[in-house]
Design a protein around this motif. Structure first.
Motif, short mmCIF file in Angstrom:
data_model
loop_
_atom_site.label_atom_id
_atom_site.label_comp_id
_atom_site.label_asym_id
_atom_site.label_seq_id
_atom_site.Cartn_x
_atom_site.Cartn_y
_atom_site.Cartn_z
N THR A 272 57.34 57.15 40.34
CA THR A 272 57.69 55.73 40.42
C THR A 272 56.60 54.94 41.14
N ALA A 273 56.07 55.52 42.24
CA ALA A 273 54.99 54.86 42.98
C ALA A 273 53.73 54.73 42.12
N ILE A 274 53.45 55.75 41.32
CA ILE A 274 52.27 55.71 40.44
C ILE A 274 52.43 54.60 39.40
N ILE A 275 53.66 54.42 38.90
CA ILE A 275 53.90 53.32 37.95
C ILE A 275 53.58 51.97 38.60
N LEU A 276 54.00 51.79 39.84
CA LEU A 276 53.69 50.55 40.55
C LEU A 276 52.18 50.37 40.74
N CYS A 277 51.48 51.48 40.97
CA CYS A 277 50.02 51.41 41.15
C CYS A 277 49.30 51.06 39.85
N LEU A 278 49.95 51.29 38.72
CA LEU A 278 49.35 50.91 37.44
C LEU A 278 49.26 49.39 37.29
N PHE A 279 49.99 48.66 38.13
CA PHE A 279 49.94 47.20 38.11
C PHE A 279 48.73 46.65 38.88
N ILE A 280 48.07 47.49 39.68
CA ILE A 280 46.98 47.01 40.54
C ILE A 280 45.83 46.39 39.74
N PRO A 281 45.42 46.96 38.59
CA PRO A 281 44.37 46.28 37.81
C PRO A 281 44.74 44.84 37.42
N ILE A 282 46.04 44.58 37.26
CA ILE A 282 46.47 43.21 36.95
C ILE A 282 46.19 42.31 38.14
N LYS A 283 46.44 42.82 39.35
CA LYS A 283 46.15 42.05 40.56
C LYS A 283 44.67 41.71 40.64
N PHE A 284 43.82 42.70 40.33
CA PHE A 284 42.38 42.46 40.33
C PHE A 284 42.01 41.41 39.29
N ALA A 285 42.51 41.55 38.07
CA ALA A 285 42.16 40.63 36.99
C ALA A 285 42.60 39.21 37.31
N LEU A 286 43.77 39.06 37.93
CA LEU A 286 44.26 37.74 38.30
C LEU A 286 43.36 37.09 39.34
N PHE A 287 43.04 37.84 40.39
CA PHE A 287 42.17 37.29 41.43
C PHE A 287 40.81 36.91 40.84
N PHE A 288 40.23 37.80 40.04
CA PHE A 288 38.91 37.54 39.48
C PHE A 288 38.94 36.30 38.58
N SER A 289 39.96 36.19 37.74
CA SER A 289 40.07 35.04 36.83
C SER A 289 40.21 33.74 37.60
N LEU A 290 41.06 33.76 38.64
CA LEU A 290 41.28 32.54 39.43
C LEU A 290 40.03 32.15 40.21
N PHE A 291 39.36 33.12 40.82
CA PHE A 291 38.17 32.81 41.60
C PHE A 291 37.04 32.25 40.73
N THR A 292 36.82 32.85 39.57
CA THR A 292 35.77 32.34 38.68
C THR A 292 36.16 30.98 38.11
N PHE A 293 37.45 30.78 37.85
CA PHE A 293 37.93 29.47 37.39
C PHE A 293 37.68 28.40 38.44
N LEU A 294 37.77 28.79 39.71
CA LEU A 294 37.53 27.86 40.82
C LEU A 294 36.05 27.76 41.17
N LYS A 295 35.18 28.22 40.25
CA LYS A 295 33.72 28.04 40.29
C LYS A 295 33.00 28.93 41.30
N LEU A 296 33.64 30.01 41.71
CA LEU A 296 32.94 30.98 42.55
C LEU A 296 32.03 31.85 41.68
N ARG A 297 30.97 32.35 42.27
CA ARG A 297 30.06 33.23 41.55
C ARG A 297 30.77 34.52 41.16
N ALA A 298 30.27 35.16 40.12
CA ALA A 298 30.88 36.39 39.62
C ALA A 298 30.87 37.48 40.69
#
Length: 525
Positions: A272-298
């Motif tokens: 069950t914990a491993i299933i929750l950890c499979l969501f972590i790439p989504i957290k990364f993708a969300l942060f990266f998308s929002l930061f680049t949208f807000l004009k931060l460097r890659a």
């Protein structure tokens, strides 16, 4: 505290360090191992863990510039990430429960939403530990990550007030008087000197802030953070932070051990914990998308998103509350403790090679960048520079001043701490803000005239990373670096430094040479 706690934490921490992994992963392993062997957490261990968190938040405050929290990429990025994350994860939890997985089958929409909310937080302890070990706490991405964490802490305090019904005391309004207490703190810090009284005053302020806020019905950790922020403008704040560093690190070992003591997992709970950890790439993708949208460097977006991609110890508090209300079974506490632990391990593993990852994928990542640059992300060209000193702490400033007296304006200084550069430029330094580990910085700089780069940094890992980035940018000049210990010299030479100076040996030699000039017959003609 049991001697076995210290022994196993040391063995596991050292073992992981010897294979090139962060010791904190070893401390997590030690906690679960001790639990498996039948040991139990003690009140002393819990006290040490709590003290470590309090000191950590206090030292964060000592390094924090409040203006960083006003930046759109911090507050807007935090808010948008939380909203989008809770929505997406709530939908995913519904899909997982629809697939018939037992642990998720009995969750209703409101419980799913609160579980998703508990997973939206990133771990302050894990992130600060990683950023400090890599020397990146004051870099652009480091300050961005810290800003997001503080915004999350504020949300956490508000949630606990609403969820528990624990309203702060009316006397909490008197905390506004702290703004007028700065002269008192300044007098104290100016009188304590540089020895044990400075350390004791740090403990006094950290624990005093904690206890004061707790007494007024506000989360004590927030008090330690705010007290640190008040002291941050004092000249001794950096010295106090360094003095408390080792104490904080030792106490935080206790925190990582307590995670392992939380419960003994079964295979079903691990899955069950491993299933929750499979969501972590989504957290990364969300942060990266929002930061680049807000004009931060890659690069800034990538590194900040990577270090923020984990689950927080605060999630355990939320789940414990849900368990006490009967909305979740007690097994979920074990599941989340495991998920938090696994996420720490993943962050420690992936962030260790983060700069090389960015160098490898930078062309693809830069395709997400906005064509418009924020003011802080515009590269500065060191006009007329032949020598650059990277790292303007005490050693770096000394090297800069010495070189400036010999070659004049042909030497420039560089540091990742924007406030430090601002102060140095006021007193006449030719200095610029820059992260030496940023390959984009070097590729956008004309290096043809740069003949010598001095790396005056405390971390051997940072020096090796910068040397590697310079090699990627086809730098052909010389590199000199400093080492604090004898066993650091050869690794630095192997990494590409042309000359390595032992900090303590060279300081002694310089002191002797300068002192000898006091005797007339030794004065050089």
């Amino acid at each position: 505290m049991e001697f076995a706690f210290i022994l196993l934490a040391f063995i596991c921490g050292l073992g992981l360090k010897l294979v090139g992994l962060p010791p904190l992963i070893g401390y997590l392993i030690a906690g679960f191992t001790l639990n498996y062997l039948g040991f139990h957490s003690t009140d002393a261990l819990q006290t040490i863990a709590n003290l470590g968190i309090t000191l950590m938040l206090f030292t964060i405050g000592l390094k924090l510039n409040v203006r960083d929290l006003y930046k759109k990429e911090v507050w807007l990025g935090s808010i948008f990430h939380s909203v989008v994350w809770v929505t997406l994860i709530n939908l995913l939890l519904f899909v997982v429960s629809w697939l018939g997985l037992a642990a998720f089958a009995n969750l209703d929409w409101s419980t799913q939403a609160l579980l998703a909310f508990s997973l939206s937080f990133s771990s302050t302890v894990c992130i600060v530990k990683i950023l400090e070990e890599s020397g990146e706490i004051k870099t652009r991405h480091g300050k961005l990550a810290i800003g997001v964490l503080i915004m999350q802490d504020i949300v956490a305090v508000l949630f606990l007030v609403i969820a528990t019904g624990k309203v702060p005391s009316i006397w909490a309004l008197l905390l506004l008087l702290l703004f007028f207490a700065k002269p008192i703190w300044s007098i104290i810090l100016e009188r304590v000197g540089h020895g044990e009284l400075l350390i004791l005053s740090g403990f006094m302020f950290a624990l005093g802030g904690y206890e004061l806020f707790e007494a007024l019905g506000i989360k004590g950790d927030l008090g330690a953070l705010i007290f640190g922020m008040f002291i941050a403008t004092h000249a001794k704040s950096a010295e106090m932070s360094k003095a408390l560093m080792n104490f904080k690190d030792i106490f935080l070992v206790g925190f990582f051990l307590t995670i392992g003591f939380s419960a003994l997992p079964t295979l079903d709970l691990i899955y069950t914990a491993i299933i929750l950890c499979l969501f972590i790439p989504i957290k990364f993708a969300l942060f990266f998308s929002l930061f680049t949208f807000l004009k931060l460097r890659a690069r800034t977006s990538y590194l900040a998103s990577l270090v923020l991609s984990n689950y927080s110890e605060f999630g355990l508090i939320v789940v414990a509350l849900l368990v006490s209300l009967g909305w979740l079974s007690a097994e979920w506490l074990v599941v989340l403790a495991l998920a938090v632990s696994f996420s720490f391990v993943l962050t420690g593993l992936f962030y260790k090679t983060s700069h090389n990852q960015y160098t490898k994928f930078k062309n693809r990542l830069k395709s997400f960048e906005s064509p418009h640059r924020l003011h802080e992300d515009v590269y500065v060209q060191p006009v007329g520079a032949e020598i650059i000193v990277i790292g303007l702490g005490r050693v770096g400033k000394g090297a800069y001043l010495s070189l400036n007296s010999m070659v004049g304006n042909r030497v420039w200084g560089m540091d990742a701490d924007r406030s430090r550069i601002h102060q140095l430029k006021k007193v006449g330094y030719q200095a610029m803000v820059g992260d030496g580990e940023d390959v984009d910085l070097w590729e956008n700089m004309d290096l043809t005239q740069i003949q010598l780069i001095l790396l005056a940094l405390p971390s051997i890992e940072d020096i090796c990373n910068i040397t590697e980035q310079l090699q990627h940018a086809n730098y052909t000049g010389k590199i000199a670096s400093i080492a604090r210990y004898e066993d650091e010299i050869q690794p630095l030479i192997d990494a590409g430094s042309d000359k390595v100076f032992n900090f303590f040996t060279e300081a002694g030699t310089g002191f002797a040479e300068e002192s000898l000039q006091l005797l007339p017959r030794y004065i050089k003609s």
